[in-house]
Design a protein around this motif. Structure first.
Motif, PDB file in Angstrom:
ATOM      1  N   VAL A   1       0.659  -1.719   0.445  1.00 44.63           N
ATOM      2  CA  VAL A   1      -0.437   0.160  -0.041  1.00 44.63           C
ATOM      3  C   VAL A   1       1.434   1.317   0.178  1.00 44.63           C
ATOM      4  O   VAL A   1       0.858   2.147  -0.536  1.00 44.63           O
ATOM      5  CB  VAL A   1      -0.905   0.314   1.424  1.00 44.63           C
ATOM      6  N   VAL A   2       1.826   1.501   0.584  1.00 43.61           N
ATOM      7  CA  VAL A   2       2.958   2.563   1.190  1.00 43.61           C
ATOM      8  C   VAL A   2       3.781   2.869  -0.081  1.00 43.61           C
ATOM      9  O   VAL A   2       3.706   4.140  -0.396  1.00 43.61           O
ATOM     10  CB  VAL A   2       3.483   2.133   2.197  1.00 43.61           C
ATOM     11  N   ASP A   3       3.889   2.079  -0.902  1.00 48.11           N
ATOM     12  CA  ASP A   3       4.725   1.573  -2.185  1.00 48.11           C
ATOM     13  C   ASP A   3       4.121   2.063  -3.295  1.00 48.11           C
ATOM     14  O   ASP A   3       4.589   2.191  -4.688  1.00 48.11           O
ATOM     15  CB  ASP A   3       5.473   0.483  -2.420  1.00 48.11           C
ATOM     16  N   GLY A   4       2.161   1.910  -3.597  1.00 45.69           N
ATOM     17  CA  GLY A   4       2.007   1.817  -4.570  1.00 45.69           C
ATOM     18  C   GLY A   4       1.234   1.194  -4.909  1.00 45.69           C
ATOM     19  O   GLY A   4       1.282   1.013  -6.512  1.00 45.69           O
ATOM     20  N   VAL A   5       1.852  -0.408  -4.977  1.00 51.16           N
ATOM     21  CA  VAL A   5       1.966  -1.664  -6.115  1.00 51.16           C
ATOM     22  C   VAL A   5       0.590  -2.085  -5.797  1.00 51.16           C
ATOM     23  O   VAL A   5      -0.044  -2.240  -6.455  1.00 51.16           O
ATOM     24  CB  VAL A   5       3.246  -2.498  -4.653  1.00 51.16           C
ATOM     25  N   SER A   6      -0.099  -1.652  -4.629  1.00 45.56           N
ATOM     26  CA  SER A   6      -2.189  -1.956  -3.832  1.00 45.56           C
ATOM     27  C   SER A   6      -2.692  -0.971  -3.883  1.00 45.56           C
ATOM     28  O   SER A   6      -1.463  -0.400  -2.702  1.00 45.56           O
ATOM     29  CB  SER A   6      -1.990  -3.259  -3.813  1.00 45.56           C
ATOM     30  N   ALA A   7      -3.573  -1.190  -3.960  1.00 44.70           N
ATOM     31  CA  ALA A   7      -4.836   0.534  -3.490  1.00 44.70           C
ATOM     32  C   ALA A   7      -5.411  -0.119  -2.165  1.00 44.70           C
ATOM     33  O   ALA A   7      -5.376  -1.476  -1.768  1.00 44.70           O
ATOM     34  CB  ALA A   7      -5.926   0.829  -4.503  1.00 44.70           C
ATOM     35  N   ALA A   8      -4.937   1.010  -0.993  1.00 45.20           N
ATOM     36  CA  ALA A   8      -5.888   0.471   0.144  1.00 45.20           C
ATOM     37  C   ALA A   8      -7.255   0.792   0.128  1.00 45.20           C
ATOM     38  O   ALA A   8      -8.128   1.005   0.614  1.00 45.20           O
ATOM     39  CB  ALA A   8      -5.231   1.730   1.081  1.00 45.20           C
ATOM     40  N   ASP A   9      -7.772  -0.563  -0.694  1.00 42.73           N
ATOM     41  CA  ASP A   9      -9.038  -1.264  -0.967  1.00 42.73           C
ATOM     42  C   ASP A   9      -9.366  -1.705   0.145  1.00 42.73           C
ATOM     43  O   ASP A   9      -8.879  -2.672   1.079  1.00 42.73           O
ATOM     44  CB  ASP A   9      -9.291  -1.244  -2.484  1.00 42.73           C
ATOM     45  N   PRO A  10     -10.864  -2.287   0.200  1.00 44.65           N
ATOM     46  CA  PRO A  10     -11.441  -2.603   1.096  1.00 44.65           C
ATOM     47  C   PRO A  10     -11.000  -4.170   1.341  1.00 44.65           C
ATOM     48  O   PRO A  10     -11.218  -4.859   1.633  1.00 44.65           O
ATOM     49  CB  PRO A  10     -13.474  -2.716   0.727  1.00 44.65           C
ATOM     50  N   GLU A  11     -10.692  -4.827  -0.117  1.00 46.29           N
ATOM     51  CA  GLU A  11     -10.452  -6.311  -0.002  1.00 46.29           C
ATOM     52  C   GLU A  11      -8.737  -5.839   0.475  1.00 46.29           C
ATOM     53  O   GLU A  11      -8.192  -7.499   1.422  1.00 46.29           O
ATOM     54  CB  GLU A  11     -10.366  -6.585  -1.219  1.00 46.29           C
ATOM     55  N   THR A  12      -8.434  -5.034   0.078  1.00 43.40           N
ATOM     56  CA  THR A  12      -6.929  -4.889   0.712  1.00 43.40           C
ATOM     57  C   THR A  12      -6.581  -5.095   2.724  1.00 43.40           C
ATOM     58  O   THR A  12      -5.813  -5.520   3.071  1.00 43.40           O
ATOM     59  CB  THR A  12      -6.035  -4.576   0.475  1.00 43.40           C
TER      60      THR A  12
END
Length: 353
Positions: free
Chosen positions: A135-146
């Motif tokens: 999340v911090v590196d922007g690889v994945s978004a802070a979406d509900p699933e994450t």
């Protein structure tokens, strides 16, 4: 008095010494032998017998001292020989050996606990760290699933901490019972629904906290009469039922069935409950061990252990602790199939704390 007691041996030594001295004195009087020779012979004979008896008494003590010194230095593998002796030294040898066995078991349990806790902490922490780093590196978004994935790992940590807190309470006797009357059917139904819900939410995730992740096992509730009520600490009883269900589900065959039965006991507000599974069962020789800490079931074959969800081996120990707090009883009972564990609560438990 035992025939081989130390006091008996010492008394026998004195009697033999007196008899030898008296016999030599009588021989001296009949043969007109000089008294000084008789005295020398008597002293030598007495010393030889005394040395023999003293060696038989002091030699085991020297060995016990060596073993006790090794135990004090952390070596719990050594044992005292002569535990088959029929005197006080044999009793002492058996006591030292039992102490060494207990200390060795406690040391092994401590190492297992450290290894288990380290493993269980490392897995969710690594997973949580990976999610947050992405999340911090922007690889994945802070979406509900994450965030849901991160929440599950946090819940695993929370369950581990709760288990360790229960163990601490068990050791220190820091408990607080909040006893009240409740309806058994809706209470146990809620516990079973929670167990199913937790398993469904964690399906497909490796378990390290000891909670099962199986959804193929059917949980069945049988309460007679339906309006049955009992008196106990609902939170502590929840620990008992949840741990018993968790243990039963882990050892159930694919698409097996776990039954929770509840009946009225003999006393008012008392409760008789049993949890029955269709697994391999427990040999009678292992019944006394299943509620010990860190016991994961030596009777279970390696294949079943690999298919189980692991855990710290504290679940049944905590269940026994909670039952003991109520003044009740928990035990393994005979069953035609699987494992059957009975729980008896007296119903007259007083609140503590």
């Amino acid at each position: 008095m035992r025939p081989f007691a130390v006091k008996t041996k010492l008394g026998t030594l004195v009697v033999i010494s007196v008899l030898i001295t008296t016999g030599l004195l009588m021989i001296a009087l009949q043969t007109k032998t000089e008294l000084r020779f008789i005295t020398v012979f008597s002293v030598i004979a007495t010393l030889l017998i005394t040395q023999f008896v003293a060696h038989s008494l002091t030699s085991p003590l020297e060995e016990m001292t060596i073993v006790a010194r090794s135990i004090s230095h952390g070596d719990y593998t050594r044992r005292v020989l002569g535990a088959d002796r029929r005197d006080e030294l044999g009793d002492l040898a058996r006591t030292i050996n039992r102490m060494a066995d207990d200390l060795e078991a406690q040391d092994r349990h401590r190492k297992e606990l450290v290894a288990n806790v380290s493993h269980e902490l490392r897995t969710p922490i690594a997973a949580l760290r990976a999610v947050l780093e992405n999340v911090v590196d922007g690889v994945s978004a802070a979406d509900p699933e994450t965030m849901r994935t991160a929440l599950k790992q946090t819940e695993r940590l929370g369950r581990l901490v709760e288990t360790l807190l229960d163990l601490s309470r068990l050791d220190n006797g820091v408990v607080q019972l909040r006893v009240g009357r409740f309806e058994v059917w809706p209470y146990l139904s809620g516990v079973l629904k929670e167990a199913n819900m937790v398993a469904s939410q964690r399906r497909g995730m490796p378990s390290g906290s000891g909670r099962h992740t199986r959804t193929d096992v059917h949980l069945h509730l049988d309460v007679t009469p339906p309006e049955l009520t009992a008196r106990a600490d609902a939170e502590r009883l929840h620990q008992v039922v949840a741990n018993l269900i968790d243990n039963a589900v882990k050892h159930s065959p694919p698409h097996g069935r776990v039954t929770v039965r509840a009946r009225r006991g003999e006393a008012p507000d008392s409760l008789e409950m049993e949890v029955l599974d269709e697994g391999p069962g427990i040999p009678p020789s292992e019944w006394h061990r299943v509620f010990e800490r860190f016991d994961r079931g030596s009777h279970i074959d390696s294949a079943d252990k690999q298919n189980s969800d692991g855990g710290t081996g504290l679940g049944l120990a905590i269940a026994r602790w909670a039952v003991d707090l109520h003044g009740g009883r928990i035990r393994v009972a005979e069953s035609e199939r699987g494992c059957r564990i009975l729980v008896s609560l007296p119903g007259n438990t007083r609140a503590q704390g």
